[in-house]
Design a protein around this motif. Structure first.
Motif, short mmCIF file in Angstrom:
data_model
loop_
_atom_site.label_atom_id
_atom_site.label_comp_id
_atom_site.label_asym_id
_atom_site.label_seq_id
_atom_site.Cartn_x
_atom_site.Cartn_y
_atom_site.Cartn_z
N LEU A 22 42.00 5.57 3.18
CA LEU A 22 42.40 4.16 3.31
C LEU A 22 43.03 3.66 2.01
N LEU A 30 46.25 -2.49 7.52
CA LEU A 30 44.85 -2.47 7.99
C LEU A 30 44.66 -3.52 9.10
N THR A 31 45.22 -4.71 8.88
CA THR A 31 45.07 -5.79 9.87
C THR A 31 45.75 -5.41 11.18
N LEU A 33 46.24 -2.43 12.38
CA LEU A 33 45.43 -1.40 13.06
C LEU A 33 44.21 -2.03 13.73
N LEU A 34 43.56 -2.98 13.05
CA LEU A 34 42.39 -3.64 13.66
C LEU A 34 42.82 -4.48 14.86
N THR A 151 38.83 6.71 9.41
CA THR A 151 38.65 5.99 10.69
C THR A 151 37.27 5.32 10.74
N LEU A 154 37.77 2.09 8.99
CA LEU A 154 38.45 1.12 9.86
C LEU A 154 37.49 0.52 10.87
N LEU A 158 36.49 -3.37 11.21
CA LEU A 158 36.63 -4.13 12.46
C LEU A 158 35.31 -4.80 12.83
N SER A 186 35.15 4.99 1.92
CA SER A 186 36.23 4.44 2.74
C SER A 186 35.99 2.96 3.06
N ALA A 190 38.54 -0.13 1.94
CA ALA A 190 39.08 -1.10 2.91
C ALA A 190 38.66 -2.52 2.55
N VAL A 309 39.36 2.02 17.54
CA VAL A 309 40.10 2.23 16.29
C VAL A 309 40.86 3.56 16.33
N VAL A 313 44.88 4.22 16.00
CA VAL A 313 45.52 5.13 15.04
C VAL A 313 46.38 6.15 15.79
#
Ligand code: NCD
Length: 324
Positions: A22, A30-31, A33-34, A151, A154, A158, A186, A190, A309, A313
């Motif tokens: 990340l 990042l936003t 992907l969420l 992941t 992430l 989230l 990670s 993030a 998530v 991805v």
């Protein structure tokens, strides 16, 4: 992963091609992907979200370390996007016979595997594979030594955002074996990118991290100080498989009393605190079982978010492949 490898993650057009860490992913990405992951969440009991965005593509799951959640959720995520998913059985694979990891990768490439999902105990293995695959292949890191588990980071982000999207005012406490935890690495990368208010890393001194690996975090060894007014508490397992010598690590009862999350010490956190754990969980060591099952726990929500998530991805990687 080396600093330069953060660039390796993007294709020449700036699209995400490999997910190795990340680090190097900005708040916007990042936003996005969420937000994409949110779209894959359905209400409990309803059919899971599905589409055909990866139809015709093949995903290979290469897990050279044990896994339940991560492997199952990559498998389901791929299938729900219409891909073929190959789960390589590492115990019967030729790597056990001494085949090099690159020979395994070239073999899968020759079978048109487009996405390699890799978990390995070796530092730098996902980036090494990413540097050596053909242009049509993407590599997703599903857990690399004590270095990175993007992941998981992430899905943790989230889950925290669903509780409270105002990262700048959040106090997050990660508790346990921080030194050996790729999950902590990670999550912390993030959270720092999202501008988290305060990040506390709570562990016995023998399991405390190298501060350079966690810039901006506060390292704490007293759990009450660590949990005070926390909005989010994440418990972590002791990663025995990565610890050569357990000297200085408290025995189980002392560990639970001093560093386990239990009904007594959680009172110091905010009343609406959420309790997280990436699994696998050792009840009665790093977390009290009734707390893990209680109303403040979001542990199963993390698992649900994990599938969403990974779909987000994979979908993004699929779009990048389609645009070539
Ligand atoms: C973690 C991992 O493998 O790093 N588990 C997971 O992916 N959900 C944490 C652990 O093994 O303790």
């Amino acid at each position: 992963m080396e600093q330069d490898d953060t660039k390796l993650q993007f294709d020449p057009h700036g699209n995400l091609r490999h997910l190795l860490s990340l680090r190097g992913l900005d708040a916007k990405l990042l936003t996005e992907l969420l937000d994409d992951a949110e779209r894959y969440l359905t209400t409990p009991g309803a059919l899971p979200a599905r589409n055909q965005s990866l139809a015709g593509r093949t995903i290979g799951n290469l897990f050279f370390e044990p896994s339940t959640r991560t492997r199952a959720s990559f498998d389901l995520a791929g299938r729900r996007l219409g891909a073929d998913v190959l789960n390589l059985d590492v115990n019967t694979s030729s790597r056990k016979k001494g085949e090099s990891i690159l020979d395994t990768i070239y073999t899968l490439e020759a079978m048109h595997v487009d996405v390699m999902v890799v978990r390995d105990a070796g530092d730098g293995v996902p980036a090494y594979i990413a540097r050596n695959v053909k242009d049509h292949v993407s590599v997703l890191n599903a857990g690399e030594s004590d270095v990175s588990h993007p992941t998981q980071g992430l899905l943790d982000l989230l889950t925290i955002r669903q509780h409270n999207p105002d990262f700048k005012n959040l106090v997050v406490a990660i508790v346990g074996d921080i030194q050996h935890s790729r999950v902590a690495r990670s999550a912390s990368e993030a959270l720092q990118t999202m501008g988290v208010g305060e990040l506390r890393l709570v562990s016995p001194p023998a399991l405390a991290p190298d501060p350079e690996r966690f810039p901006g975090a506060r390292i704490v060894d007293n759990i009450v100080d660590g949990l005070r007014d926390a909005d989010v508490v994440m418990a972590l397992r002791i990663q025995r498989e990565r610890i050569g010598n357990l000297d200085g690590v408290p025995g189980i009862d002392e560990y639970f009393a001093k560093y386990g999350i239990h009904h007594e010490n959680i009172k110091h956190a905010k009343a609406d605190v959420i309790i997280m754990h990436p699994g696998p969980m050792n009840r009665g060591i790093e977390i009290e079982g009734t707390l893990a099952d209680g109303p403040r726990s979001v542990i199963t929500k993390q698992v649900t978010n994990g599938v969403a998530v990974r779909m987000a991805v994979l979908n993004r990687i699929g779009k990048m492949m389609g645009a070539r």
